[in-house]
Design a protein around this motif. Structure first.
Motif, short mmCIF file in Angstrom:
data_model
loop_
_atom_site.label_atom_id
_atom_site.label_comp_id
_atom_site.label_asym_id
_atom_site.label_seq_id
_atom_site.Cartn_x
_atom_site.Cartn_y
_atom_site.Cartn_z
N ALA B 38 3.17 5.98 11.10
CA ALA B 38 2.32 5.99 12.29
C ALA B 38 2.63 7.21 13.14
CB ALA B 38 2.54 4.70 13.09
N SER B 39 3.92 7.56 13.24
CA SER B 39 4.25 8.73 14.04
C SER B 39 3.86 10.01 13.32
CB SER B 39 5.75 8.73 14.38
OG SER B 39 6.48 9.05 13.21
N ALA B 40 3.89 9.98 11.98
CA ALA B 40 3.54 11.17 11.22
C ALA B 40 2.03 11.40 11.18
CB ALA B 40 4.07 11.06 9.79
N PHE B 41 1.28 10.32 11.03
CA PHE B 41 -0.16 10.47 10.78
C PHE B 41 -1.03 10.16 11.98
CE2 PHE B 41 0.97 9.11 6.19
CZ PHE B 41 1.33 10.41 5.87
N GLY B 42 -0.45 9.49 12.98
CA GLY B 42 -1.27 9.11 14.13
C GLY B 42 -2.45 8.27 13.69
N ASP B 43 -3.64 8.76 14.05
CA ASP B 43 -4.88 8.08 13.81
C ASP B 43 -5.14 7.80 12.33
OD1 ASP B 43 -7.13 7.00 14.85
OD2 ASP B 43 -8.33 8.82 14.57
N ALA B 44 -4.55 8.59 11.44
CA ALA B 44 -4.87 8.49 10.02
C ALA B 44 -4.03 7.43 9.31
CB ALA B 44 -4.67 9.85 9.33
N VAL B 45 -3.14 6.75 10.02
CA VAL B 45 -2.27 5.77 9.37
C VAL B 45 -3.08 4.54 8.95
CG1 VAL B 45 -1.56 4.39 11.38
CG2 VAL B 45 0.03 4.78 9.47
N ARG B 46 -2.67 3.91 7.87
CA ARG B 46 -3.41 2.74 7.38
C ARG B 46 -3.33 1.60 8.37
NH1 ARG B 46 -5.93 0.37 3.27
NH2 ARG B 46 -5.85 2.21 1.91
N GLN B 47 -4.49 1.07 8.73
CA GLN B 47 -4.53 -0.10 9.58
C GLN B 47 -5.14 -1.29 8.84
OE1 GLN B 47 -6.27 1.97 12.79
NE2 GLN B 47 -4.26 2.47 13.63
N SER B 48 -6.12 -1.01 7.95
CA SER B 48 -6.70 -2.10 7.16
C SER B 48 -5.66 -2.58 6.17
CB SER B 48 -7.91 -1.63 6.37
OG SER B 48 -8.57 -0.57 7.01
N PRO B 49 -5.58 -3.90 5.94
CA PRO B 49 -4.62 -4.38 4.93
C PRO B 49 -5.03 -3.90 3.55
CG PRO B 49 -6.04 -6.16 5.70
CD PRO B 49 -6.35 -4.96 6.55
N LEU B 50 -4.04 -3.57 2.71
CA LEU B 50 -4.31 -3.11 1.35
C LEU B 50 -4.24 -4.31 0.42
CD1 LEU B 50 -4.78 -0.72 -0.51
CD2 LEU B 50 -2.32 -0.29 -0.51
N MET B 51 -5.31 -4.55 -0.32
CA MET B 51 -5.39 -5.76 -1.14
C MET B 51 -5.27 -5.44 -2.63
SD MET B 51 -5.61 -7.97 1.23
CE MET B 51 -6.21 -9.53 0.62
N LEU B 52 -4.08 -5.04 -3.06
CA LEU B 52 -3.83 -4.83 -4.48
C LEU B 52 -3.23 -6.12 -5.07
CD1 LEU B 52 -2.33 -1.21 -4.34
CD2 LEU B 52 -4.62 -1.90 -5.10
N PRO B 53 -3.20 -6.22 -6.41
CA PRO B 53 -2.62 -7.43 -7.03
C PRO B 53 -1.13 -7.56 -6.70
CG PRO B 53 -3.90 -6.18 -8.61
CD PRO B 53 -3.77 -5.31 -7.40
N HIS B 54 -0.62 -8.76 -6.86
CA HIS B 54 0.81 -9.01 -6.66
C HIS B 54 1.27 -9.88 -7.81
CE1 HIS B 54 -1.44 -12.28 -4.98
NE2 HIS B 54 -1.84 -11.51 -4.01
N VAL B 55 1.83 -9.22 -8.81
CA VAL B 55 2.17 -9.88 -10.07
C VAL B 55 3.51 -9.38 -10.58
CG1 VAL B 55 -0.11 -10.48 -10.97
CG2 VAL B 55 0.66 -8.13 -11.11
N THR B 56 4.13 -10.18 -11.43
CA THR B 56 5.37 -9.77 -12.08
C THR B 56 5.06 -8.99 -13.36
OG1 THR B 56 5.46 -11.77 -13.39
CG2 THR B 56 6.56 -11.84 -11.25
#
Lengths: 442, 497, 128
Positions: B38-56
């Motif tokens: 957030a400090s590095a990117f300011g406005d460009a930081v990810r705010q939307s949750p990232l919905m990738l799979p979560h698997v072993t």
């Protein structure tokens, strides 16, 4: 090596059944004046043992295993073992594109999942099954924007990778688009100059992070594009989307990117993976294959290639592109990779790259051998100006086992003495410290 | 049991597998000071949750093993897809492209550290020049269609360099769709040339179509009917007399190695599909590679870069009046390694045998099938041939699509269907040289059995396939209600459900 | 077999004239040849169309065909229902599956040169 299973005796039977005296008779339609009339002037075949030895000897002439700080569109990330195990199965590798969906559900579902992951990363509605690489994805995006807006001029940031801009100009040689470049100031696109250029344009194209690793003001660039009635095209690095907002949330209409960092080896720069995603309203103007989910006659879930009337095999000269393939195996590797790292893992990898790049950046400046190139924030890659001869610096470090960044002057004449360093999660603090020590000792 | 397992979770997505806590690969502990994005990117930081799979890792392994079992590849069974050359993909090539000296080198490494890779690329250029009969080669195009784009842009640059603005490209009516699509991308107009009654270019129509505004003709020979155009020398002569150039679509090169070369037929530029003729895998869509070979007169316009040899040293050079780069870096290198391995392994003598056997096997199948299926052009074919099921359609209402789907129940991948466009109810069959006589006979028997089924029980064919993991899919629904990406259920949607 | 109150062109469109407004669609033969229609791309109200020229496209899963206007004039209405239910063209080619309504300049001559139902039927049997 020989892969022909038909025996001599069988060959005679086949000829008899066809009713011709010899195989040569089958080649009778070839006019005499065109015939080769001599054996192919290539060496005879090798046994597998001999071939393996020759290939290994060739590979051994290359220097691999260097500690790499080189990026420039091709990145040395760790590839988890599961990516090779999952992605290299013969049933995926030896299949044709999935035009017979009943026996291609594996490829189709894998690509549907890849498309879903690209949408999740970029914040876009729809993604295609991939194109050749990031540069051609960018060129296809420009052509698509021209179709959507019925305009010809595309405005591309001068901070987009020089090779990608050159590809765009090559694609423009057909006269279907005209390319104009936006000036760069302090390592980022000079958006103050954009307003006038964007007027009447089909597309405004920026990359973030850009060629110099710098973060662009994507939201402002998109707004500027929309004010002028142009589409906003944003090129991304998919790893950094672990911590950076997807351009969809910032106003992008088309998102492109090089997907190699997602589970694909550097492999001398190819094959890459052209990521291509867009807003749903532009679906019918997208290039390339798209997989959709549907049901079969018994109501079971299944997947098919869909929206095919956009493509060359149906629409021919009016197709949205001449592209006929996608980099399916690279997309598959990317999908396995993203499943393996997951949301938290990708964010962690991106964050590690960010922190290590910052660490190297500060340490290199402290050696006194470099001066800053830009004051803009950067991600996993950054540019510095070297206070000496870049080639001899890189050569000296190569001898010590390091790939000391990318000499931007070799790619773009206007960037003499600029070196671009990339740092991935693979680089340890010890490696970085040792590298910086070598630089300081030059 | 494995088949049952593969089919049990049909359609289940990797997003729907695993638990939110699960993960396969964790990044290593950070050993440098952390930087807050957030400090590095300011406005460009990810705010939307990232919905990738979560698997072993175990779940991923099973998921892709299951998907692989739903697929049909050349390693699974006979794959007689016309115009696609689905031959065996040698395993040594797969191993070779993964060698660290090939897979682990960066495109911006100094040239002295990649001499092995450059030597390999140069060797491949030389081999393709010998096989095409054209001296200058670019390995850059990523696919056949990309090669067409390269070749046609080179031809355009050649005409423009002579101040000769031309605007039309001639294409036979039997051409692949990529040809006209490429013409449009290059800013040219398509003029279609009809085929004559022997399936070749209608020379009289060609004469009429040629003119000072014609830039090129794009031709495949053997053409998409699997027929060798006996008039090819006259065709290329007429084209050159009109000041135009001749482009050769090398999709069918597997038929003619050692017999005749595109350059010797009078062609100026040719692309070669490494994933067809030289055994690199199709990969379920790619990556392939589409190198382009041209005459000396066109060499200076080739894309940047090509590999040059000086003494014992290899380097990238930019041709003098290059059209520029066509993609980033220098080519689909991993594919080039595989093709090089194939050519070195099989050798010059072996390549000639490849074409002979490919043509023999196609003619054998044609002879076995032509009494029962219609053969619109009854002459000896090259590496493939086109049948028509028009008679079965008229007599029994059975379409080519039904035959194709029924073949799946016989464990065979269907031929190419409904192409070329000039043959009604077309079935385009290319056996390739890597299939045994037993396999060819089993396929012919299946085709003949299906023809009998069409007479006795057309409904059976309309409903086919029956044995595949899924049956015919609702493609109309896929277009009308596009579902192109998985989306997490929103809380609202959850409540509604 | 083909409605006798309509006129037909050689591209398999039909036209019905009410006053100076011509309603245009495709014939039953055309929809049968196409198979299930999945998408129809139509012009906007206010656009001009010309006789013999393309006014839109119609798609099945694996084909795309241009739509040609049998008459010239201004588009006054478009069948918006086809956007959500393009298969209506298959189910009801002459009624609910109509595509556009065009105001013609001279109703007296607008349909000159088009075929009657009998002529179209003969034309189709020749083509098949």
């Amino acid at each position: 090596m020989r892969f022909v299973p038909v025996t001599c005796e069988q060959r005679e039977r086949m000829l008899a059944s066809i009713g011709v005296p010899s195989v040569d008779a089958l080649f009778a339609p070839i006019p005499d004046e065109a015939r080769l009339g001599r054996p192919i002037a290539l060496p005879d075949g090798l046994s597998e043992v001999e071939l393996a030895a020759e290939l290994e000897a060739l590979a051994a002439q290359d220097v691999s295993g260097l500690v790499s700080f080189a990026g420039g569109g091709c990145y040395d990330h760790y590839v988890p073992a599961i990516v090779d195990a999952g992605g290299s199965k013969p049933a995926f590798c030896t299949a044709y594109p999935p035009y017979q969906p009943e026996v291609s559900q594996g490829t189709l579902q894998a690509i549907y999942e890849y498309q879903s992951m690209v949408c999740a990363l970029t914040g876009m509605d729809v993604a295609n099954a991939s194109v050749y690489d990031g540069a051609t994805a960018l060129a296809e995006a420009a052509l698509m924007a021209a179709r959507v807006t019925r305009r010809e001029r595309v405005v591309v940031s001068g901070a987009v990778h020089p090779e990608w801009r050159e590809v765009l100009r090559t694609y423009a040689r057909g006269g279907t688009i005209e390319v104009v470049e936006m000036p760069v100031f302090d390592g980022v696109t000079d958006l103050d100059a954009l307003g006038g250029l964007a007027e009447g344009a089909a597309a405004v194209i920026v990359a973030s992070p850009n060629f110099f690793g710098c973060i662009e003001d994507v939201r402002a660039a998109c707004a500027c594009a929309h004010d002028a009635g142009a589409l906003a095209v944003v090129a991304v690095n998919p790893i950094m989307l672990g911590v950076m907002e997807g351009p969809g949330a910032l106003g992008a209409d088309i998102v492109v990117g090089e997907g190699q960092p997602l589970g694909n080896p550097v492999s001398f720069g190819g094959p890459g993976l052209g990521i291509f995603a867009a807003r749903e309203q532009f679906l019918r103007q997208m290039p390339g294959r798209i997989v959709g989910r549907t049901v079969d006659v018994d109501g079971r879930p299944g997947f098919v290639l869909t929206m095919q009337t956009r493509e060359q095999h149906i629409r021919r000269e009016k197709a949205t592109s001449n592209i006929c393939s996608n980099h399916s195996l690279n997309a598959l590797a990317a999908a396995v990779y993203l499943a393996a790292v997951g949301s938290r893992g990708l964010a962690g990898i991106a964050r590690a790259c960010l922190a290590k790049a910052r660490y190297l950046h500060d340490a290199l400046l402290q050696t006194g051998r470099f001066e800053p190139f830009s004051s803009a924030p950067f991600a996993h890659e950054f540019a510095l100006r070297y206070l000496g001869d870049v080639a001899s610096m890189q050569a000296a470090l190569l001898k010590r086992g390091y790939l000391a960044g990318v000499d931007a002057g070799r790619i773009d004449d206007g960037l003499a003495r600029v070196v671009i360093f990339a740092v991935t999660e693979k680089r340890t603090k010890a490696q970085i410290d040792a590298f910086v020590e070598e630089v300081a000792s030059l | 049991m494995s088949e049952v397992a593969a089919r049990r979770d049909l359609g289940r997505l990797i997003f729907e597998t695993g638990a939110p806590e699960s993960a396969c690969v964790e990044p290593p502990e950070l050993d440098v000071p952390d930087v807050d994005p957030a400090s590095a990117f300011g406005d460009a930081v990810r705010q939307s949750p990232l919905m990738l799979p979560h698997v072993t890792e175990g779940e991923i392994a099973r998921h892709y093993e299951r998907l692989a079992r739903l697929n049909f590849g050349v390693d699974t069974g006979f794959y007689p897809l016309g115009s696609c050359t689905m031959k065996h993909n040698p395993k040594i090539a797969e191993r070779a492209c993964r060698l660290d000296g090939f897979a682990g080198i960066h495109p911006y490494q100094p040239e002295e550290t990649v001499q092995g890779a450059l030597r390999l690329m140069h060797g491949l250029q030389e081999a393709l020049a010998e096989l095409s009969g054209l001296p200058a080669v670019t390995l850059q195009p990523a696919a056949g269609a990309h090669g067409e784009l390269a070749g046609l842009l080179v031809i355009r640059a050649y005409h423009e360099s002579r101040g000769d603005a031309r605007r039309r490209v001639l294409i036979p009516d039997s051409a692949h769709g990529t040809n006209p699509a490429t013409v449009a991308m290059c800013g040219y107009e398509v003029t279609q040339v009809p085929s004559d009654e022997r399936g070749g270019v209608d020379v009289a129509a060609l004469r009429d179509a040629l003119g000072p505004d014609v830039a090129a003709i794009m031709l495949t020979n053997p053409n998409t009917l699997g027929l060798f155009d006996e008039n090819v020398m006259e065709v290329t002569r007429l084209v050159h007399e009109a000041g135009a150039l001749a482009y050769y679509d090398g999709a069918n090169l597997n038929a003619i190695m050692g017999k005749v070369r595109p350059g010797d037929m009078g062609f100026d530029a040719v692309h070669i599909n490494l994933h067809k003729t030289f055994g690199t895998p199709h990969g379920g869509g790619g990556p392939g590679a589409g190198p382009v070979c041209v005459t000396q007169a066109l060499a200076e316009f080739l894309p940047d870069p090509v590999v040059a040899k000086e003494g014992d040293r290899f380097s990238f050079v930019r041709p003098a009046r290059s059209i520029g780069r066509l993609r980033s870096f220098s080519g689909n290198f991993g594919v080039l390694v595989r093709a090089y391995a194939y050519i070195r392994g099989v050798g010059g003598d072996g390549l000639a045998e490849v074409s002979e056997q490919a043509v023999l096997s196609a003619n054998y199948l044609m002879a076995r099938l032509k009494g029962v299926y219609d053969l619109p052009y009854d002459r000896s074919c090259m590496h493939e041939f086109v049948l028509s099921a028009a008679r079965l359609r008229r007599a029994h209402g059975v379409r080519t699509l039904d035959i194709a789907k029924r073949l799946l129940d016989f464990g065979v991948h269907p031929p190419t269907v409904y192409f070329p466009l000039i043959v009604d109810e077309a079935l385009m069959i290319e056996p390739t040289e890597t299939e045994s006589l037993e396999t060819l006979d089993a396929f012919a028997d299946a085709m003949l059995a299906i023809a009998r089924e069409a007479e006795r029980d057309p409904e059976l064919l309309h409903g086919a396939p029956y044995t595949t993991p899924v049956r015919r899919l609702d493609e109309a629904r896929a277009v009308k209600e596009p579902d192109l990406a998985w989306r997490p259920r929103t809380p609202d949607a959850h409540e509604e459900a | 077999m083909y409605p006798s109150d309509l006129k037909y062109d050689r591209e398999h469109e039909w036209v019905r004239l009410d006053g100076d407004v011509a309603t245009i669609g495709i014939t039953d033969y055309a929809q049968d040849q196409l198979g299930e229609v999945v998408y129809v791309d139509l012009p906007s109200v206010g656009d001009e169309v010309s006789a013999g020229e393309s006014f839109g496209e119609i798609e099945s899963v694996k084909s795309v065909s241009e739509l040609f206007s049998p008459v010239s004039g201004e588009v006054v209405e478009v069948n918006a229902a086809l956007a959500d239910a393009p298969e209506t063209v298959n189910a009801s080619p002459y009624e609910d599956g109509w595509m556009i309504k065009v105001r013609v300049a001279d109703p007296a001559t607008a349909l000159d040169g088009l075929m009657s139902a009998e002529e179209y039927e003969a034309f189709v049997s020749e083509e098949a």
